[in-house]
Design an enzyme around this catalytic site. Structure first.
Site, short mmCIF file in Angstrom:
data_model
loop_
_atom_site.label_atom_id
_atom_site.label_comp_id
_atom_site.label_asym_id
_atom_site.label_seq_id
_atom_site.Cartn_x
_atom_site.Cartn_y
_atom_site.Cartn_z
N GLU A 131 67.72 -26.15 44.27
CA GLU A 131 68.95 -26.34 45.03
C GLU A 131 68.66 -26.86 46.43
O GLU A 131 67.64 -26.51 47.04
CB GLU A 131 69.72 -25.02 45.09
CG GLU A 131 70.27 -24.70 43.71
CD GLU A 131 71.13 -23.45 43.66
OE1 GLU A 131 71.97 -23.38 42.76
OE2 GLU A 131 70.98 -22.57 44.50
N CYS A 144 68.88 -28.51 54.08
CA CYS A 144 67.92 -27.44 53.78
C CYS A 144 67.25 -27.77 52.44
O CYS A 144 67.89 -27.81 51.40
CB CYS A 144 68.69 -26.11 53.70
SG CYS A 144 67.64 -24.72 53.32
N CYS A 151 58.91 -18.88 43.77
CA CYS A 151 58.00 -18.60 44.88
C CYS A 151 56.97 -17.59 44.41
O CYS A 151 57.29 -16.70 43.62
CB CYS A 151 58.81 -18.03 46.06
SG CYS A 151 57.84 -17.86 47.57
N CYS A 155 59.08 -11.42 48.96
CA CYS A 155 59.79 -10.76 50.06
C CYS A 155 60.96 -10.00 49.44
O CYS A 155 61.72 -10.56 48.63
CB CYS A 155 60.28 -11.80 51.06
SG CYS A 155 58.91 -12.79 51.69
N CYS A 158 64.74 -11.31 49.52
CA CYS A 158 65.00 -12.72 49.18
C CYS A 158 65.16 -12.88 47.68
O CYS A 158 64.31 -12.42 46.91
CB CYS A 158 63.85 -13.58 49.67
SG CYS A 158 63.95 -15.29 49.13
N GLY A 214 61.11 -21.52 47.99
CA GLY A 214 59.65 -21.68 48.00
C GLY A 214 59.01 -21.56 49.36
O GLY A 214 59.68 -21.56 50.40
N LEU A 269 59.76 -13.73 60.61
CA LEU A 269 59.09 -12.53 61.14
C LEU A 269 59.75 -11.26 60.58
O LEU A 269 59.09 -10.43 59.97
CB LEU A 269 59.14 -12.56 62.67
CG LEU A 269 58.30 -11.50 63.37
CD1 LEU A 269 56.82 -11.66 63.06
CD2 LEU A 269 58.53 -11.53 64.88
N ASN A 345 72.17 -11.95 53.64
CA ASN A 345 73.09 -12.40 52.59
C ASN A 345 72.75 -11.69 51.29
O ASN A 345 71.66 -11.88 50.77
CB ASN A 345 72.96 -13.91 52.39
CG ASN A 345 73.54 -14.66 53.57
OD1 ASN A 345 74.67 -14.43 53.97
ND2 ASN A 345 72.74 -15.54 54.16
N CYS A 388 71.39 -18.57 53.11
CA CYS A 388 69.95 -18.26 53.05
C CYS A 388 69.69 -17.18 52.01
O CYS A 388 70.36 -16.15 52.00
CB CYS A 388 69.45 -17.68 54.35
SG CYS A 388 69.67 -18.70 55.75
N1 SAH Z 1 59.48 -19.39 52.28
C1 SAH Z 1 59.83 -19.79 53.57
C2 SAH Z 1 61.05 -20.69 53.61
C3 SAH Z 1 62.19 -20.34 52.69
S1 SAH Z 1 63.13 -18.91 53.08
C4 SAH Z 1 60.04 -18.59 54.45
O1 SAH Z 1 60.05 -17.47 53.95
O2 SAH Z 1 60.12 -18.79 55.66
C5 SAH Z 1 64.14 -19.46 54.45
C6 SAH Z 1 64.65 -18.33 55.33
O3 SAH Z 1 65.68 -17.58 54.68
C7 SAH Z 1 63.57 -17.34 55.69
O4 SAH Z 1 63.60 -16.98 57.03
C8 SAH Z 1 63.93 -16.18 54.81
O5 SAH Z 1 63.36 -15.02 55.31
C9 SAH Z 1 65.44 -16.20 54.86
N2 SAH Z 1 66.07 -15.39 53.81
C10 SAH Z 1 65.61 -15.16 52.57
N3 SAH Z 1 66.46 -14.36 51.88
C11 SAH Z 1 67.49 -14.08 52.70
C12 SAH Z 1 68.70 -13.31 52.57
N4 SAH Z 1 69.00 -12.70 51.43
N5 SAH Z 1 69.54 -13.27 53.61
C13 SAH Z 1 69.25 -13.92 54.76
N6 SAH Z 1 68.13 -14.66 54.96
C14 SAH Z 1 67.25 -14.74 53.94
FE1 SF4 Z 2 59.32 -16.92 49.18
FE2 SF4 Z 2 60.35 -17.36 51.67
FE3 SF4 Z 2 61.74 -15.98 49.81
FE4 SF4 Z 2 59.58 -14.89 50.92
S1 SF4 Z 2 61.51 -15.46 51.97
S2 SF4 Z 2 60.08 -14.86 48.73
S3 SF4 Z 2 58.26 -16.68 51.14
S4 SF4 Z 2 61.15 -18.13 49.68
#
Ligand code: SAH
Ligand code: SF4
Length: 412
Positions: A131, A144, A151, A155, A158, A214, A269, A345, A388
């Protein structure tokens, strides 16, 4: 007649044998090579292998580059600066292809999301899907982009992290997401005589963030080649200052990202100490905060005008206290930084809740008083699951229910 390819391919867009173009009925033949995503050097190598005279190569590469990236052409027919014979010859072995758009959704707030299908791994299998999201704002439009299908990291907040890595995207598939967005937003000049868009403020897509599905630094070479194509001054011309790569903290690759890509850096972070970050971003156990911030301090080109963005997802009762905010500003002291607070989110089955709005404001206050601009990222496109961390979930769900419906119809 099927072309015979006897050239050794080392480029990442190399074809696979799949018999697709023959409908699978004839003997398998190589798929055409996609020119999108090849570097200028790789394009030159292809043309040399085709037997073009050495002294023509540079000019031909420029003509192709112009057709693909300035005019958005989808086949060689329109590149009339090439002879008819050469166009036909190219068409036999090459293509100018984008990922297939399966679905385009437009949110009430103008956010757009494309579900795109990539080439399958094996003949007969459905291709994996990714996407891409477009977020229009006052004075800018941000795309984006995804770097992987799924991935390897996990995390806990996510949704992409709950999906296994299917594969890395090729440079062509990464650049292709921008081409699809520009197709859909009508951003190509109508004819060859029209000047290409030079003024970045007149564009629909002004910025790119590698924040889709990813971890971009686990697909380093392909992301690097793609971003160098996207920022090429004779092509798509998106300045490196307008490209941000977001990483969860793959420390060993951060210096390389600065040297070989040179784009803006964002760090996910999400916690002010290792104890909490270990739980949210398990990669932290391998590369703890102190090492991560050292890599940030040494990031080439880091200065006030080119600050690092620290992303911080607001999770109720997990990382959102005023003490956490104070610890965060202490931690980042001395690093030219922006802090981006992201309301969490939710996704189906997610183990967290978003912090209350009042708590986010208190947190932001501490950060602001410490001298950081700390925009709270307004969730965009929630109605189309484009925010996100939500990528893929709704499409997976809906497609499953569509499949079920189709099955029921078959059985009826
Ligand atoms: N893998 C990379 C880039 C993709 S994630 C990374 O982790 O930085 C892009 C951003 O969305 C990151 O800052 C991630 O922490 C945030 N993110 C992931 N899941 C989320 C959620 N459920 N709500 C808000 N932000 C989220
Ligand atoms: Fe992968 Fe970024 Fe999601 Fe962590 S936040 S699982 S590194 S896409």
């Amino acid at each position: 007649m099927a072309p015979q390819l006897d050239i050794a391919r080392s480029n990442p867009n190399a074809p696979s044998l799949d018999g697709q173009e023959t409908g699978g009925t004839e003997a398998a033949r190589p798929r055409r090579i996609n020119m999108v995503g090849l570097t200028r050097e790789q394009l030159a190598d292809e043309l040399k292998a085709l037997g073009l005279p050495e002294k023509q190569i540079r000019m031909r590469v420029n003509q192709l580059w112009n057709g693909i990236y300035n005019r958005g052409l989808k086949n060689f027919e329109g590149i009339t600066s090439l002879s008819k014979e050469l166009r036909a010859q190219l068409n036999e072995r090459y293509e100018i292809a984008r990922p297939e758009v399966v679905e385009e959704l437009v949110s009430v707030d103008g956010t757009r999301k494309w579900l795109m299908r990539l080439a399958p791994e094996k003949p007969g299998q459905p291709g994996p899907e990714i996407e891409t999201v477009y977020i229009p704002e006052e004075g800018r439009g941000t795309l984006c982009i995804s770097s992987q299908v799924g991935c390897t990291l996990t995390c806990t907040f996510c949704h992409t992290g709950t999906q296994k890595l299917v594969r890395n995207l090729t440079p062509g598939e990464i650049v292709g997401q921008l081409l699809v967005a520009r197709d859909s937003l009508n951003e190509w000049p109508e004819s060859a005589d029209q000047p290409r868009i030079r003024n970045s403020d007149d564009r629909m897509v002004t910025n790119i963030v590698m924040m889709g599905m990813g971890e971009p630094l686990y697909n380093f070479e392909n992301v690097r080649d793609a971003l160098n194509i996207v920022s090429d001054g004779e092509g798509l011309q998106l300045s490196k200052r307008r490209i941000t790569l977001s990483t969860s903290g793959v420390v060993p690759e951060i210096p390389r990202a600065g040297e070989e890509i040179g784009c803006m850096l964002a760090i996910s972070l999400h916690a002010p100490n290792d104890e909490v970050r270990d739980k949210l971003v398990p990669l932290n156990r391998k590369y703890p905060i102190a090492e991560l911030l050292d890599a940030c301090r040494q990031y080439p080109g880091l200065r006030n005008a080119q600050r690092i963005t620290f992303e911080y997802v607001m999770l109720k009762d997990v990382n959102d206290s005023v003490e956490d905010a104070k610890a965060l500003v202490r931690l980042l002291k001395g690093i030219p930084a922006k802090i981006n607070l992201i309301p969490f989110n939710p996704w189906p089955g997610s183990p967290y809740e978003c912090s209350d709005w009042g708590q986010i404001e208190k947190f932001a206050d501490v950060v602001n008083r410490a001298g950081y601009a700390s925009p709270v990222r307004t969730p965009r496109g929630r109605d189309i699951m484009a925010a996100c961390g939500q990528l893929k979930s709704e499409s997976v769900k809906r497609r499953a229910s569509e499949r079920l419906k189709a099955k029921q119809a078959e059985e009826a």
